[in-house]
Design an enzyme around this catalytic site. Structure first.
Site, mmCIF file in Angstrom:
data_model
loop_
_atom_site.group_PDB
_atom_site.id
_atom_site.type_symbol
_atom_site.label_atom_id
_atom_site.label_comp_id
_atom_site.label_asym_id
_atom_site.label_seq_id
_atom_site.Cartn_x
_atom_site.Cartn_y
_atom_site.Cartn_z
ATOM 1 N N LYS A 182 -6.611 6.653 10.541
ATOM 2 C CA LYS A 182 -8.052 6.393 10.683
ATOM 3 C C LYS A 182 -8.344 5.910 12.093
ATOM 4 O O LYS A 182 -7.922 4.830 12.485
ATOM 5 C CB LYS A 182 -8.469 5.353 9.637
ATOM 6 C CG LYS A 182 -9.947 5.097 9.592
ATOM 7 C CD LYS A 182 -10.355 4.360 8.322
ATOM 8 C CE LYS A 182 -10.006 2.891 8.368
ATOM 9 N NZ LYS A 182 -10.552 2.176 7.176
ATOM 10 N N ASP A 237 -5.102 1.747 10.775
ATOM 11 C CA ASP A 237 -6.492 1.489 11.145
ATOM 12 C C ASP A 237 -6.517 0.941 12.573
ATOM 13 O O ASP A 237 -6.543 1.716 13.532
ATOM 14 C CB ASP A 237 -7.060 0.504 10.108
ATOM 15 C CG ASP A 237 -8.533 0.233 10.257
ATOM 16 O OD1 ASP A 237 -9.211 0.978 10.970
ATOM 17 O OD2 ASP A 237 -9.022 -0.745 9.646
ATOM 18 N N GLY A 296 0.762 -1.245 0.000
ATOM 19 C CA GLY A 296 0.000 0.000 0.000
ATOM 20 C C GLY A 296 0.793 1.295 0.000
ATOM 21 O O GLY A 296 0.372 2.283 -0.594
ATOM 22 N N ARG A 351 -5.581 0.580 -6.499
ATOM 23 C CA ARG A 351 -4.332 1.146 -5.985
ATOM 24 C C ARG A 351 -3.798 2.275 -6.862
ATOM 25 O O ARG A 351 -3.176 3.202 -6.384
ATOM 26 C CB ARG A 351 -3.232 0.075 -5.921
ATOM 27 C CG ARG A 351 -3.399 -0.938 -4.825
ATOM 28 C CD ARG A 351 -2.081 -1.697 -4.630
ATOM 29 N NE ARG A 351 -2.274 -2.973 -3.965
ATOM 30 C CZ ARG A 351 -2.358 -3.129 -2.648
ATOM 31 N NH1 ARG A 351 -2.262 -2.084 -1.853
ATOM 32 N NH2 ARG A 351 -2.535 -4.328 -2.117
HETATM 33 P P1 IMP Z 1 -4.099 -2.016 10.754
HETATM 34 O O1 IMP Z 1 -3.177 -3.127 11.099
HETATM 35 O O2 IMP Z 1 -5.525 -2.328 11.104
HETATM 36 O O3 IMP Z 1 -3.676 -0.662 11.245
HETATM 37 O O4 IMP Z 1 -4.195 -2.017 9.210
HETATM 38 C C1 IMP Z 1 -3.415 -1.358 8.359
HETATM 39 C C2 IMP Z 1 -3.576 -2.018 7.004
HETATM 40 O O5 IMP Z 1 -4.944 -2.371 6.724
HETATM 41 C C3 IMP Z 1 -3.186 -1.028 5.945
HETATM 42 O O6 IMP Z 1 -1.837 -1.177 5.620
HETATM 43 C C4 IMP Z 1 -4.099 -1.416 4.804
HETATM 44 O O7 IMP Z 1 -3.502 -2.444 4.040
HETATM 45 C C5 IMP Z 1 -5.335 -1.988 5.441
HETATM 46 N N1 IMP Z 1 -6.405 -0.970 5.526
HETATM 47 C C6 IMP Z 1 -6.954 -0.470 6.655
HETATM 48 N N2 IMP Z 1 -7.895 0.431 6.371
HETATM 49 C C7 IMP Z 1 -7.944 0.519 5.020
HETATM 50 C C8 IMP Z 1 -8.724 1.314 4.114
HETATM 51 O O8 IMP Z 1 -9.568 2.143 4.473
HETATM 52 N N3 IMP Z 1 -8.462 1.124 2.794
HETATM 53 C C9 IMP Z 1 -7.546 0.225 2.337
HETATM 54 N N4 IMP Z 1 -6.790 -0.517 3.148
HETATM 55 C C10 IMP Z 1 -6.993 -0.385 4.481
HETATM 56 MG MG MG Z 2 -1.254 -1.976 3.717
#
Ligand code: IMP
Ligand code: MG
Length: 173
Positions: free
Chosen positions: A129, A101, A42, A163
């Site tokens: 987020k 996230d 990403g 992407r």
């Molecule tokens: P975390 O481990 O929940 O913080 O997730 C981070 C990863 O989840 C990011 O690197 C993204 O790959 C994916 N992700 C979380 N939210 C989104 C979103 O709104 N759009 C796309 N990918 C997301």
């Molecule tokens: Mg990611």
């Protein structure tokens, strides 16, 4: 049914935010030895824009992490599928991520990299987020803060789609 795509950030808005972040980072790390670590896949577009806007020299490495979960959220099980090849001992590490996230991915990576003796580690995310944060992680540099919603474009995917979009959209599934 085709999903609804609501514009969140235009190319111009993204560019302004990237330049603002790059200015802060360049100032904070002035005369320091910095390794920028991008999280695949990403972060590749954001990282490419960010490093070209920095006014300090940096080295660049990548890691890839996989988490088992649904298409729109990560689960607690994270593993590294491509590790960092650069030596970060005694260096200043700046992790670059597309979006934070739950915080689980960053928390895992921070823990993994801390064992290698870096001088410092900071986190730069294009999108912070907040809604589903599960673990408190330091987001030292954030380009844009949103409360909720699934975003695509500018590196962010849904099921490996979108992407390459130069703008960021809220995908309404
Ligand atoms: P975390 O481990 O929940 O913080 O997730 C981070 C990863 O989840 C990011 O690197 C993204 O790959 C994916 N992700 C979380 N939210 C989104 C979103 O709104 N759009 C796309 N990918 C997301
Ligand atoms: Mg990611």
């Amino acid at each position: 049914m085709t999903p609804e795509m609501i514009p969140v950030l235009s190319r111009e808005q993204i560019q302004k935010k990237v330049f603002a972040l790059a200015a802060r980072i360049s100032e904070d790390y002035h005369a320091k030895d910095v390794v920028v670590v991008g999280i695949l896949k990403g972060a590749f577009i954001f990282l490419a824009d960010l490093v070209r806007a920095l006014t300090i020299p940096v080295q660049i490495g990548f890691v890839r992490l996989a988490s088992y979960g649904s298409h729109t959220s990560s689960s607690g099980t994270i593993r590294i599928t491509k590790d960092l090849e650069l030596d970060i001992h005694g260096r200043h590490v700046l992790i670059v991520e597309d979006i934070i996230d739950s915080g689980l991915t960053i928390a895992y990576l921070l823990d993994h990299l801390k064992h290698r003796g870096p001088e410092s580690i900071r986190v730069c995310a294009f999108i912070d987020k907040g809604e589903r944060r599960e673990v408190q992680v330091p987001v030292d540099y954030a380009g844009h803060v949103v409360h909720e919603g699934f975003l695509v474009g500018y590196g962010l995917d849904y099921n490996e789609q979108f992407r390459g979009l130069p703008e960021i959209y809220h995908l309404k599934l």
